[in-house]
Write a protein that holds these residues in place. Structure first.
Motif, PDB file in Angstrom:
ATOM      1  N   ALA A  42     -23.562 -42.622  33.684  1.00 10.65           N
ATOM      2  CA  ALA A  42     -23.980 -41.331  34.235  1.00 10.65           C
ATOM      3  C   ALA A  42     -22.783 -40.467  34.622  1.00 10.65           C
ATOM      4  N   ASN A  43     -21.654 -41.108  34.923  1.00 11.48           N
ATOM      5  CA  ASN A  43     -20.460 -40.357  35.329  1.00 11.48           C
ATOM      6  C   ASN A  43     -19.638 -39.872  34.141  1.00 11.48           C
ATOM      7  N   TRP A  44     -20.079 -40.187  32.940  1.00 10.62           N
ATOM      8  CA  TRP A  44     -19.347 -39.770  31.743  1.00 10.62           C
ATOM      9  C   TRP A  44     -20.078 -38.672  30.976  1.00 10.62           C
ATOM     10  N   GLN A  45     -21.106 -38.108  31.574  1.00 11.33           N
ATOM     11  CA  GLN A  45     -21.884 -37.080  30.903  1.00 11.33           C
ATOM     12  C   GLN A  45     -22.124 -35.910  31.847  1.00 11.33           C
ATOM     13  N   GLY A  46     -22.298 -34.723  31.259  1.00 14.83           N
ATOM     14  CA  GLY A  46     -22.679 -33.556  32.030  1.00 14.83           C
ATOM     15  C   GLY A  46     -21.515 -32.903  32.746  1.00 14.83           C
ATOM     16  N   ALA A  47     -21.869 -31.905  33.563  1.00 10.35           N
ATOM     17  CA  ALA A  47     -20.857 -31.170  34.319  1.00 10.35           C
ATOM     18  C   ALA A  47     -20.251 -32.063  35.390  1.00 10.35           C
ATOM     19  N   GLY A  48     -18.953 -31.959  35.557  1.00  8.51           N
ATOM     20  CA  GLY A  48     -18.268 -32.780  36.551  1.00  8.51           C
ATOM     21  C   GLY A  48     -18.098 -34.221  36.140  1.00  8.51           C
ATOM     22  N   SER A  49     -18.219 -34.507  34.838  1.00  4.64           N
ATOM     23  CA  SER A  49     -18.065 -35.880  34.355  1.00  4.64           C
ATOM     24  C   SER A  49     -16.601 -36.308  34.413  1.00  4.64           C
ATOM     25  N   ILE A  50     -16.392 -37.595  34.243  1.00  7.89           N
ATOM     26  CA  ILE A  50     -15.022 -38.128  34.287  1.00  7.89           C
ATOM     27  C   ILE A  50     -14.138 -37.509  33.203  1.00  7.89           C
ATOM     28  N   PRO A  51     -14.590 -37.421  31.929  1.00  6.96           N
ATOM     29  CA  PRO A  51     -13.726 -36.776  30.925  1.00  6.96           C
ATOM     30  C   PRO A  51     -13.382 -35.330  31.286  1.00  6.96           C
ATOM     31  N   GLU A  52     -14.335 -34.600  31.839  1.00  7.78           N
ATOM     32  CA  GLU A  52     -14.056 -33.213  32.218  1.00  7.78           C
ATOM     33  C   GLU A  52     -13.035 -33.152  33.341  1.00  7.78           C
ATOM     34  N   ARG A  53     -13.162 -34.039  34.329  1.00  6.97           N
ATOM     35  CA  ARG A  53     -12.219 -34.065  35.443  1.00  6.97           C
ATOM     36  C   ARG A  53     -10.817 -34.450  34.963  1.00  6.97           C
ATOM     37  N   ILE A  54     -10.739 -35.403  34.054  1.00 10.74           N
ATOM     38  CA  ILE A  54      -9.437 -35.803  33.520  1.00 10.74           C
ATOM     39  C   ILE A  54      -8.796 -34.648  32.760  1.00 10.74           C
ATOM     40  N   GLY A  55      -9.593 -33.939  31.944  1.00  6.93           N
ATOM     41  CA  GLY A  55      -9.065 -32.796  31.215  1.00  6.93           C
ATOM     42  C   GLY A  55      -8.570 -31.699  32.151  1.00  6.93           C
ATOM     43  N   GLN A  56      -9.333 -31.423  33.205  1.00  8.28           N
ATOM     44  CA  GLN A  56      -8.902 -30.424  34.181  1.00  8.28           C
ATOM     45  C   GLN A  56      -7.605 -30.840  34.869  1.00  8.28           C
ATOM     46  N   HIS A  57      -7.531 -32.117  35.211  1.00  6.30           N
ATOM     47  CA  HIS A  57      -6.345 -32.629  35.909  1.00  6.30           C
ATOM     48  C   HIS A  57      -5.109 -32.515  35.020  1.00  6.30           C
ATOM     49  N   LEU A  58      -5.248 -32.894  33.756  1.00  3.44           N
ATOM     50  CA  LEU A  58      -4.123 -32.818  32.823  1.00  3.44           C
ATOM     51  C   LEU A  58      -3.729 -31.376  32.551  1.00  3.44           C
ATOM     52  N   LEU A  59      -4.699 -30.486  32.379  1.00  4.09           N
ATOM     53  CA  LEU A  59      -4.395 -29.083  32.102  1.00  4.09           C
ATOM     54  C   LEU A  59      -3.686 -28.437  33.289  1.00  4.09           C
ATOM     55  N   LEU A  60      -4.178 -28.699  34.495  1.00  2.37           N
ATOM     56  CA  LEU A  60      -3.523 -28.157  35.682  1.00  2.37           C
ATOM     57  C   LEU A  60      -2.098 -28.677  35.806  1.00  2.37           C
ATOM     58  N   SER A  61      -1.916 -29.977  35.576  1.00  9.88           N
ATOM     59  CA  SER A  61      -0.582 -30.577  35.674  1.00  9.88           C
ATOM     60  C   SER A  61       0.356 -29.992  34.633  1.00  9.88           C
ATOM     61  N   LEU A  62      -0.150 -29.775  33.412  1.00  8.09           N
ATOM     62  CA  LEU A  62       0.679 -29.225  32.341  1.00  8.09           C
ATOM     63  C   LEU A  62       1.100 -27.794  32.661  1.00  8.09           C
ATOM     64  N   VAL A  63       0.174 -26.979  33.144  1.00  6.92           N
ATOM     65  CA  VAL A  63       0.498 -25.595  33.484  1.00  6.92           C
ATOM     66  C   VAL A  63       1.564 -25.547  34.573  1.00  6.92           C
ATOM     67  N   VAL A  64       1.392 -26.369  35.593  1.00  7.45           N
ATOM     68  CA  VAL A  64       2.361 -26.405  36.691  1.00  7.45           C
ATOM     69  C   VAL A  64       3.722 -26.866  36.180  1.00  7.45           C
ATOM     70  N   LEU A  65       3.733 -27.892  35.326  1.00  6.66           N
ATOM     71  CA  LEU A  65       4.996 -28.412  34.805  1.00  6.66           C
ATOM     72  C   LEU A  65       5.720 -27.374  33.961  1.00  6.66           C
ATOM     73  N   LEU A  66       4.984 -26.619  33.166  1.00  7.39           N
ATOM     74  CA  LEU A  66       5.597 -25.582  32.334  1.00  7.39           C
ATOM     75  C   LEU A  66       6.187 -24.464  33.188  1.00  7.39           C
ATOM     76  N   ILE A  67       5.451 -24.036  34.206  1.00  7.25           N
ATOM     77  CA  ILE A  67       5.952 -22.967  35.068  1.00  7.25           C
ATOM     78  C   ILE A  67       7.203 -23.430  35.819  1.00  7.25           C
ATOM     79  N   ALA A  68       7.132 -24.631  36.393  1.00  6.58           N
ATOM     80  CA  ALA A  68       8.277 -25.146  37.142  1.00  6.58           C
ATOM     81  C   ALA A  68       9.477 -25.366  36.227  1.00  6.58           C
ATOM     82  N   SER A  69       9.245 -25.825  35.000  1.00  2.00           N
ATOM     83  CA  SER A  69      10.343 -26.046  34.053  1.00  2.00           C
ATOM     84  C   SER A  69      11.005 -24.733  33.671  1.00  2.00           C
ATOM     85  N   ALA A  70      10.188 -23.683  33.486  1.00  2.00           N
ATOM     86  CA  ALA A  70      10.755 -22.377  33.142  1.00  2.00           C
ATOM     87  C   ALA A  70      11.639 -21.829  34.252  1.00  2.00           C
ATOM     88  N   ILE A  71      11.367 -22.247  35.482  1.00  2.00           N
ATOM     89  CA  ILE A  71      12.177 -21.793  36.611  1.00  2.00           C
ATOM     90  C   ILE A  71      13.402 -22.670  36.810  1.00  2.00           C
TER      91      ILE A  71
END
Length: 247
Positions: free
Chosen positions: A15-44
């Motif tokens: 049940a935690n792997w389907q629908g809104a707020g599922s584990i795959p969605e949370r992992i994707g959000q976490h990775l995307l946020l981390s990547l954006v932050v890493l790119l901005i910080a690296s550019a600085i």
């Protein structure tokens, strides 16, 4: 032990792997946020660290800035920006960028500074321009240390990005905060386990990248140095002998 089992059971629950707020969605959000932050910080941080490492100027500035930013509590900074900017991703991104800049800045500076000055002098003697020295000599030789700084920053971002759920409904921090609120410790521990596994996977990827970016000539030199080391002495019956030599 029951809590660990509850956490694993929460992760394995279909049940935690389907629908809104599922584990795959949370992992994707976490990775995307981390990547954006890493790119901005690296550019600085990376260009600033490269300039300081190449010129040798501003070392005290690097130490001061890195130490000052490391001393800032991320949750406090997040709360401050959250009150100022409101609910959303702006506050977490700014807070995580502040967290990521010190290791990136220190890694870039250390990578350029670690290059042997005699190598740089030889490049200048061959007529290479400063831009060519930076791109063709210092950057390739210092890249493993620079990647090490990026690796450290990425791990800190992934671990601390859970706080983004404090002011925004994103990332793997949401099940942790949700479990704490509802006293569902299985959900809380399950989210924590996912963050740990994600950090370990990213760390392994960066560790591999750090080995791959070592220039082939440097790897060959290290191999020759290891093979040319004198045999290790051993002590047998009260007197040293050398491995490989018959007595």
């Amino acid at each position: 032990m029951n809590l660990v089992a509850d956490g694993i059971a929460w992760i394995l629950d279909p049940a935690n792997w389907q629908g809104a707020g599922s584990i795959p969605e949370r992992i994707g959000q976490h990775l995307l946020l981390s990547l954006v932050v890493l790119l901005i910080a690296s550019a600085i941080a990376l260009p600033a660290g490269a300039v300081i490492g190449h010129t040798g100027r501003g070392k005290q500035f690097v130490v001061m800035v890195s130490g000052g930013l490391r001393a800032l509590p991320t949750l406090g900074v997040l709360t401050l920006f959250g009150l100022w900017l409101g609910i959303g991703l702006a506050a977490p991104v700014i807070s995580l960028v502040i967290l990521a800049v010190p290791p990136l800045l220190a890694g870039a500076y250390a990578g350029f500074e670690a290059v042997d000055r005699r190598t740089i002098d030889a490049a200048r003697a061959m007529g290479m321009r400063e831009r060519e020295i930076v791109g063709g000599v210092e950057l390739p030789l210092g890249l493993p240390i620079i990647v090490g700084g990026v690796r450290s920053a990425a791990l800190q971002i992934i671990a601390t990005a859970t706080l983004a759920a404090y002011v925004a409904d994103v990332g793997l921090g949401r099940p942790i905060f949700q479990g704490l609120k509802t006293r569902d410790y299985g959900e809380m521990l399950g989210g924590s386990i996912l963050v740990i596994l994600l950090a370990l996977l990213v760390d392994g990827a960066f560790a591999l990248a750090q080995r791959l970016v070592v220039p082939a000539g440097v790897r060959a030199t290290r191999t020759r140095e290891l093979r040319s080391r004198p045999p290790r002495p051993r002590t047998v019956v009260g007197r040293p002998i050398h491995e490989g030599n018959r007595q």
